[in-house]
Scaffold this active site. Structure first.
Site, short mmCIF file in Angstrom:
data_model
loop_
_atom_site.label_atom_id
_atom_site.label_comp_id
_atom_site.label_asym_id
_atom_site.label_seq_id
_atom_site.Cartn_x
_atom_site.Cartn_y
_atom_site.Cartn_z
N LEU A 291 -3.40 13.82 77.36
CA LEU A 291 -2.11 12.98 77.46
C LEU A 291 -1.46 13.32 78.40
CD1 LEU A 291 -0.45 13.55 73.88
CD2 LEU A 291 -0.86 11.59 74.77
N TYR B 104 11.72 23.93 64.28
CA TYR B 104 10.48 24.54 63.43
C TYR B 104 10.74 26.08 62.81
CZ TYR B 104 7.31 20.83 64.29
OH TYR B 104 7.27 19.39 64.68
N SER C 251 10.91 24.75 68.33
CA SER C 251 10.47 25.98 67.61
C SER C 251 11.97 26.33 67.54
CB SER C 251 9.77 26.18 68.83
OG SER C 251 9.84 27.90 68.15
N ASP D 187 -8.28 19.90 72.66
CA ASP D 187 -8.68 21.32 73.43
C ASP D 187 -8.30 22.87 72.26
OD1 ASP D 187 -7.78 22.70 75.17
OD2 ASP D 187 -6.06 23.73 73.75
N TYR E 5 -3.17 21.92 63.01
CA TYR E 5 -2.92 22.65 61.87
C TYR E 5 -0.91 21.65 62.06
CZ TYR E 5 -0.29 25.94 59.66
OH TYR E 5 0.52 26.48 57.99
N ARG F 126 5.71 44.42 68.89
CA ARG F 126 4.87 43.54 70.01
C ARG F 126 6.07 43.71 70.22
NH1 ARG F 126 2.23 38.67 67.29
NH2 ARG F 126 5.23 37.95 66.72
N THR G 197 11.46 29.39 68.55
CA THR G 197 11.90 29.97 69.57
C THR G 197 13.28 30.34 71.14
OG1 THR G 197 10.56 31.08 70.88
CG2 THR G 197 10.36 28.73 70.53
N TYR H 229 5.61 29.06 77.69
CA TYR H 229 6.06 28.37 76.05
C TYR H 229 7.36 28.21 75.66
CZ TYR H 229 5.36 27.13 71.42
OH TYR H 229 5.95 26.36 70.02
N LYS I 34 9.70 24.76 75.80
CA LYS I 34 10.15 23.60 74.59
C LYS I 34 12.25 23.87 74.74
CE LYS I 34 7.02 23.89 72.06
NZ LYS I 34 6.30 22.18 71.62
P1 NAD Z 1 -1.53 22.78 67.00
O1 NAD Z 1 -2.40 23.61 68.52
O2 NAD Z 1 -2.40 23.01 65.88
O3 NAD Z 1 -1.90 21.78 67.17
C1 NAD Z 1 -1.76 21.24 68.42
C2 NAD Z 1 -2.88 19.77 68.71
O4 NAD Z 1 -2.44 19.41 70.15
C3 NAD Z 1 -4.17 20.23 68.92
O5 NAD Z 1 -5.14 19.13 68.26
C4 NAD Z 1 -4.32 20.06 70.78
O6 NAD Z 1 -6.04 20.00 70.37
C5 NAD Z 1 -3.81 19.05 70.65
N1 NAD Z 1 -2.98 18.78 71.66
C6 NAD Z 1 -2.28 19.62 73.38
N2 NAD Z 1 -2.38 19.10 74.54
C7 NAD Z 1 -2.83 18.08 74.50
C8 NAD Z 1 -3.22 16.98 75.82
N3 NAD Z 1 -2.80 17.75 76.63
N4 NAD Z 1 -3.45 16.01 74.84
C9 NAD Z 1 -3.76 15.64 73.78
N5 NAD Z 1 -3.61 16.60 72.65
C10 NAD Z 1 -3.24 17.95 73.31
O7 NAD Z 1 -0.86 23.71 67.18
P2 NAD Z 1 0.88 23.30 65.98
O8 NAD Z 1 0.54 25.07 65.37
O9 NAD Z 1 -0.12 22.27 65.17
O10 NAD Z 1 1.40 22.73 66.54
C11 NAD Z 1 1.88 21.37 66.54
C12 NAD Z 1 3.02 22.02 67.66
O11 NAD Z 1 4.39 22.43 66.51
C13 NAD Z 1 3.18 21.98 68.78
O12 NAD Z 1 4.31 21.16 70.18
C14 NAD Z 1 3.52 23.15 68.90
O13 NAD Z 1 4.16 23.58 70.18
C15 NAD Z 1 4.74 23.28 67.61
N6 NAD Z 1 5.39 24.36 67.31
C16 NAD Z 1 4.33 25.44 66.25
C17 NAD Z 1 4.70 26.80 65.69
C18 NAD Z 1 3.92 27.11 64.67
O14 NAD Z 1 3.82 28.25 64.78
N7 NAD Z 1 2.55 27.03 64.29
C19 NAD Z 1 6.18 26.88 65.37
C20 NAD Z 1 7.27 25.91 66.37
C21 NAD Z 1 6.36 24.13 67.27
C1 WQD Z 2 5.81 37.24 62.18
C2 WQD Z 2 5.81 37.95 62.44
C3 WQD Z 2 5.89 39.56 64.14
C4 WQD Z 2 1.06 39.76 63.93
C5 WQD Z 2 5.76 32.49 66.80
C6 WQD Z 2 5.70 32.04 68.32
C7 WQD Z 2 6.64 31.22 67.69
C8 WQD Z 2 6.31 30.10 66.86
C9 WQD Z 2 6.09 30.66 65.66
C10 WQD Z 2 5.87 28.23 68.73
C11 WQD Z 2 6.97 39.73 63.55
C12 WQD Z 2 4.82 39.87 62.71
C13 WQD Z 2 2.54 39.25 63.29
C14 WQD Z 2 0.52 41.21 63.39
C15 WQD Z 2 2.73 41.15 62.79
N1 WQD Z 2 5.36 29.39 68.02
N2 WQD Z 2 3.45 40.39 63.27
N3 WQD Z 2 1.38 42.06 62.84
O1 WQD Z 2 6.19 35.51 66.64
O2 WQD Z 2 7.85 35.23 64.45
O3 WQD Z 2 6.33 33.34 66.34
O4 WQD Z 2 5.19 31.50 66.43
O5 WQD Z 2 6.81 27.79 68.81
O6 WQD Z 2 7.67 30.52 69.38
O7 WQD Z 2 6.82 33.28 68.61
O8 WQD Z 2 5.11 34.62 64.97
O9 WQD Z 2 3.30 35.33 62.78
O10 WQD Z 2 3.43 36.23 65.52
O11 WQD Z 2 5.02 37.46 63.82
O12 WQD Z 2 2.83 42.62 62.09
O13 WQD Z 2 -0.95 41.44 63.30
O14 WQD Z 2 4.99 39.44 62.13
O15 WQD Z 2 5.35 41.06 64.30
O16 WQD Z 2 7.59 39.80 63.32
P1 WQD Z 2 6.46 34.97 65.70
P2 WQD Z 2 4.33 35.57 64.13
#
Ligand code: NAD
Ligand code: WQD
Length: 341
Positions: free
Chosen positions: A60, A178, A125, A35, A12, A296, A127, A150, A154
């Site tokens: 990786l 992020y 994150s 994956d 993404y 939740r 988080t 998870y 991080k």
């Molecule tokens: P995503 O799952 O869409 O993308 C991650 C990609 O990494 C996937 O395409 C997956 O196939 C690939 N991948 C995973 N393990 C692998 C491995 N061992 N070797 C090769 N490829 C591998 O996730 P995203 O939402 O794009 O998130 C990207 C990064 O940002 C992640 O590190 C995630 O933890 C971090 N992040 C995401 C969010 C969020 O809410 N989306 C928030 C904070 C941090």
């Molecule tokens: C947002 C808000 C829910 C679904 C998660 C990870 C965090 C980070 C981003 C990677 C919350 C509420 C959700 C629903 C709802 N990822 N909600 N109904 O929980 O802030 O963060 O993704 O690092 O680590 O924990 O994101 O989109 O799940 O929720 O009311 O069906 O929406 O309770 O308040 P969150 P989220």
């Protein structure tokens, strides 16, 4: 312009960042094991940018293959490391899956660059802050005990990077914390592809709106917030993607003050769950069905970022609004339903 390795580049945030990198003139190499993403994303990226990509389907965690790839590409000057497992709930059930994937992939990458000058941008994150004591939360706020394996990956990954960079001057590392990335590219050709029932709010909203899911449940209505629902700092994924370019530019210009730096990447504004629902309705004209439900487990009540450090040091600022996030997420949902990848 250097050649940039983007791990997780078909995912993404990775796919949106690849588009921005290519449009900024960088040559990009993607590594992904697919994956949690689809090979079809590569053509979508090329359709947007008109520029060909180098792609390697590779896990990786396979140390020797990572070493081989990196030594075959001596012209890589930067790495943006997105690849990781990211489902919070699954990480509680399968902690070893998360520790294995998220640590081995990071360690293998760092090892493969031993002795080479490398700019490294890491996906961290908000988080790591848990429920901050003060809002908006700054980068100096204490890291709280992780709520999930998870989140722990991080926190520990940041430590691995800080310790590695402190004794190896060749690693220039920026960790971007992020907040909540949402939305999709304006072309609607790339976006988030959740597998199964979305756990995150915005994908659930768009799937509910298109009729794939039932009513949205708002998790909790008795939080100590103005409308009782949780507050987050939602950031448009394209703004987030651009922050990675800004980080690389800082590294390339040798502007880093230390070999390991951390930046919050958000908008600096919090929105409640109900505000997000209403922003979706008003910006798309689509009415949502929703009900309030129980809290939740593991959710923090409210968090949004102080993003002044990124504004000042990275010369980067989020530009897109909640309405842009909702409109683009909706356009993508409609697109992907008609053109499954
Ligand atoms: P995503 O799952 O869409 O993308 C991650 C990609 O990494 C996937 O395409 C997956 O196939 C690939 N991948 C995973 N393990 C692998 C491995 N061992 N070797 C090769 N490829 C591998 O996730 P995203 O939402 O794009 O998130 C990207 C990064 O940002 C992640 O590190 C995630 O933890 C971090 N992040 C995401 C969010 C969020 O809410 N989306 C928030 C904070 C941090
Ligand atoms: C947002 C808000 C829910 C679904 C998660 C990870 C965090 C980070 C981003 C990677 C919350 C509420 C959700 C629903 C709802 N990822 N909600 N109904 O929980 O802030 O963060 O993704 O690092 O680590 O924990 O994101 O989109 O799940 O929720 O009311 O069906 O929406 O309770 O308040 P969150 P989220």
């Amino acid at each position: 312009m250097g050649k940039i390795l983007v791990t997780g580049g078909t995912g993404y945030i990775g796919s949106h960042t690849v588009v921005e990198l290519q449009q900024a003139g960088y040559e990009v190499v993607i590594v992904d094991n697919l994956d949690n993403s689809s090979i079809g994303i590569l053509d979508q990226i090329t359709e947007i940018t008109g520029i060909k990509l180098e792609f390697h389907q590779l896990d990786l965690c396979e140390e020797e293959k990572v070493k081989e790839l990196i030594s075959n590409n001596p012209d890589i000057t930067g790495v943006i490391h997105f690849a990781a497992h990211k489902a919070v709930g699954e990480s509680v059930q399968l902690p070893l899956k998360y520790y294995r994937n998220n640590f081995f992939s990071l360690i293998n990458l760092l090892t493969a660059f031993t002795g080479r000058d490398i700019n490294f941008v890491f996906s961290s994150s908000c988080t790591v802050y848990g429920q901050p004591d003060k809002l908006p939360v700054t980068e100096e706020a204490p890291v709280k005990k992780a709520e999930s394996p998870y989140g722990n990956t991080k926190q520990i990954s940041e430590e691995i990077l800080a310790e590695t960079a402190s004794v190896n001057a060749n690693y220039h590392v920026i960790a971007l914390r992020y907040f909540n990335p949402v939305g999709a590219h304006e072309t609607a050709l790339i976006g988030e592809l959740p597998i199964g029932v979305p756990q995150n709010l915005v994908p659930f909203i768009t799937q509910s709106a298109i009729g794939k899911r039932g009513a949205i449940t708002v998790y909790g209505s008795d939080y100590n917030t103005p409308d009782g629902s949780c507050i987050r700092d939602y950031i448009h994924v394209v703004d987030l993607a651009k922050a990675h370019i800004a980080a690389l530019k800082r590294q390339e210009a040798a502007k880093m003050e230390a070999n390991f730096e951390i930046f919050n990447v958000g908008t600096g504004t919090g929105s409640s769950v109900l505000e997000v629902i209403h922003a979706f309705e008003s910006s798309t004209g689509v009415k949502l069905e929703y009900k309030t439900g129980a809290r939740r487990p593991g959710d923090v009540e409210q968090v949004w970022g102080d993003v002044s450090k990124a504004e000042k040091e990275l010369n980067w600022k989020a530009e897109l609004k909640l309405e842009d996030m909702m409109r683009s997420a909706w356009a993508w949902e409609k697109y992907i339903n008609e053109h499954p990848l």
